[in-house]
Design an enzyme around this catalytic site. Structure first.
Site, PDB file in Angstrom:
ATOM      1  N   ASP A 117       0.796  -1.306  -0.074  1.00  0.00           N
ATOM      2  CA  ASP A 117      -0.171  -0.081   0.010  1.00  0.00           C
ATOM      3  C   ASP A 117       0.818   1.286   0.145  1.00  0.00           C
ATOM      4  OD1 ASP A 117      -2.226  -1.385   0.245  1.00  0.00           O
ATOM      5  OD2 ASP A 117      -3.041  -1.032   2.120  1.00  0.00           O
ATOM      6  N   ASP A 172       4.856  -9.452   8.825  1.00  0.00           N
ATOM      7  CA  ASP A 172       5.140  -8.040   8.752  1.00  0.00           C
ATOM      8  C   ASP A 172       6.456  -7.821   8.201  1.00  0.00           C
ATOM      9  OD1 ASP A 172       2.581  -7.467   9.699  1.00  0.00           O
ATOM     10  OD2 ASP A 172       3.244  -6.904  11.583  1.00  0.00           O
ATOM     11  N   ASP A 174       9.187  -6.342   9.017  1.00  0.00           N
ATOM     12  CA  ASP A 174      10.400  -6.360   9.923  1.00  0.00           C
ATOM     13  C   ASP A 174      10.911  -7.722  10.223  1.00  0.00           C
ATOM     14  OD1 ASP A 174       8.040  -5.514  11.611  1.00  0.00           O
ATOM     15  OD2 ASP A 174       9.170  -5.703  13.156  1.00  0.00           O
ATOM     16  N   ASP A 265      -6.294  -8.496  14.120  1.00  0.00           N
ATOM     17  CA  ASP A 265      -5.772  -9.991  14.352  1.00  0.00           C
ATOM     18  C   ASP A 265      -6.736 -10.489  15.543  1.00  0.00           C
ATOM     19  OD1 ASP A 265      -4.550  -8.093  16.110  1.00  0.00           O
ATOM     20  OD2 ASP A 265      -2.546  -8.578  15.343  1.00  0.00           O
TER      21      ASP A 265
END
Length: 534
Positions: A117, A172, A174, A265
């Site tokens: 995005d 994610d 990282d 989540d």
């Protein structure tokens, strides 16, 4: 002996009614009741959540052997789609894609979706990674949205429409899964009712600074004690948004990804478990990640989690309480989803402490020592046992080295209360906000720096409130010492330390960066003049 005699003399002076200078003088009045009633109500609520932490440690210990048995490898491995949701992650996206490309799994059964995005040069970096690995034979797709509708939940839902895997792994930007991550986790889906497998987070930059050490201890408490206690005792626990694998049919059966909370989540986790799906937690499998190294980014992350969890409580808790689940499961769900209410209560307690101390002083010391002190201990000392138990479980040979960080952990928890209280109140009163992602800078170990890099979060006005509270508590410490209330001074110093540390560090990092670069961070420029290109 002299020390013992001095302590005995001090205790005697505090508790001997004949030495109370206000004996027979003090009269309870409406003002004092207006201070003491909310003061004790807040202390009792905070003590209840503190006792709950003791229960989690007890539950974790009691059910320590109730862990999933290691299953055999499946006769045929399932098709897996790996989803990588990213938004303006130019420093870490290449590292992420490289790690996914190293996964040991049959390439014909592996599909990768880069769900981007981004609005900056991350698009070019991510697209370049995808093209490079696609040329090498990896089945990887680059999916870019022109808007952030639904934020992370919207990106995951959009990717799911095109996904071909029966299992969905999510990481994610990282995170750095080990090459054997899929081979270790996927056999647990041999049971048809298993919906999700969550692994434990570990940290690439744990020893970068005192702040990252504190963050790692806070997260270890969550992943070791909270997840461990809930998963082992049969209570509900949540997917953490990353480093886990879902069964696709479970996502769809539970209603799919929804974006009416900031913790999509946890929302999906509760909806799936209410449908009867089974969740597994595998703490022996860890997935390295990068901790926030800058105070404002850390506070943004914590506020998002606090607000999202309270939003989920408003949405899901009534359904949980109306269900036919055991009372223990309902009670644990209540404490889990409403735990962040302690932040606004902590701020209220902060403002009441000084007047309450004055009132209690005039009422006499015995009541303060026998009533106030146990409540304070119940609400605060449980933190030490909670986090030390987690460190001992993870690092049995070196856990004592972490004791030195406990005052930092307690102080930072106090310092976060202003920002998180605002987030919780926004959730309660239905104030919507964007999904503010946590900037990461590809910092591993003690190497690297976040300075001169973009994506820094703004400090805003809250650090000034934190500093003001720190000064206020310094006055409270002075008052307690002046009146020989030495037992409360160390506890009050935690408030001074916590508020001043988080407030001054938030302001200092912004001021130092402006001084070094002579410009504001890109996020600050956008906030000041929306639409200005950076």
């Amino acid at each position: 002996m002299l020390l013992i005699a001095a302590a005995a003399s001090y205790w005697s002076r505090l508790t001997d009614p004949t030495r109370d200078p206000f004996r027979g003088i003090y009269q309870l009045n409406a003002f004092d009741l207006g201070i003491m009633i909310p003061y004790f109500l807040i202390l009792c609520v905070l003590a209840a959540y503190g006792i709950h932490r003791y229960w989690l440690v007890y539950c974790y210990t009691k059910y320590r052997n109730n862990v999933p048995a290691k299953p055999p490898e499946p006769a045929s491995w399932p098709k897996v789609t790996i989803q990588l949701p990213i938004y303006n992650e130019r420093y870490v996206v290449e590292r992420l894609v490289d790690a996914i490309a190293r996964l040991e799994y049959p390439p014909e059964l592996l599909e990768v979706q880069v769900l981007d995005d981004s609005t900056d040069e991350t698009q070019q970096v991510a697209r370049g990674c995808v093209e490079r690995y696609r040329a090498l034979g990896l089945q990887v797709h680059y999916l870019h949205r022109a808007n952030r509708e639904g934020f992370k939940a919207g990106a995951l839902a959009e990717g799911l429409k095109a996904a071909t895997g029966e299992l969905i792994a999510i990481f994610d930007a990282d995170f750095q899964p080990a090459p054997d991550f899929l081979r270790l986790t996927l056999p647990y889906f041999g049971e048809a009712n298993v919906a999700m497998v969550q692994t434990r987070w570990s940290y690439l930059n744990r020893d970068y600074s005192a702040l990252t050490e504190v963050e790692s201890i806070l997260l270890d408490g969550h992943f070791v004690i909270e997840h461990g206690a809930r998963a082992r005792s049969g209570c509900f626990f949540n997917f953490n948004g990353t480093a886990g694998v879902w069964r696709r049919t479970a996502i769809e059966d539970a209603g799919g990804w929804q974006h009416d909370t900031l913790t999509e989540d946890t929302d999906l986790s509760y909806r799936a478990q209410l449908r009867g799906w089974k969740f597994l937690y595998l703490p022996e499998i860890d997935c390295p990640s990068e901790l926030p190294v800058e105070m404002n980014s850390f506070k943004t992350q914590q506020a998002r989690w606090a607000k999202g969890l309270m939003q989920t409580a408003k949405k899901i808790l009534p359904r949980v309480l109306r269900s036919d689940l055991p009372a223990g499961v309902k009670a644990e769900a209540f404490f889990h989803l409403t735990g962040n209410i302690s932040y606004p209560l902590m701020v209220l307690l902060s403002t009441l402490l000084l007047p309450a101390m004055i009132v209690r002083f005039y009422q006499g010391w015995v009541q303060m020592l026998l009533i106030d002190l146990p409540l304070f201990l119940a609400s605060s000392c449980s933190i030490s046992g909670f986090y030390l138990t987690a460190q001992r479980a993870l690092y049995p040979k070196t856990w004592t080295r972490k004791i030195i960080y406990l005052p930092f952990v307690m102080a930072v928890g106090i310092g976060l209360s202003v920002r998180n209280a605002k987030a919780v109140l926004e959730a309660i009163f239905g104030v919507t906000s964007e999904f503010a992602r946590t900037p990461k800078y590809r910092i591993e170990g003690q190497a690297g720096t976040w300075r001169r890099k973009g994506y820094k979060n703004r400090a805003g006005w809250m650090p000034y409130v934190e500093v003001a509270l720190g000064i206020y508590f310094a006055a409270t410490v002075y008052y307690s010492i002046q009146n020989e209330n030495y037992l409360t001074a160390p506890f009050l110093l935690l408030f001074v330390w916590g508020y001043l540390y988080t407030g001054l560090m938030s302001l200092g990092q912004v001021w130092i960066e402006r001084y070094r670069t002579g410009v504001r961070a890109p996020e600050e420029i956008r906030a000041a003049a929306p639409g200005v290109p950076v």
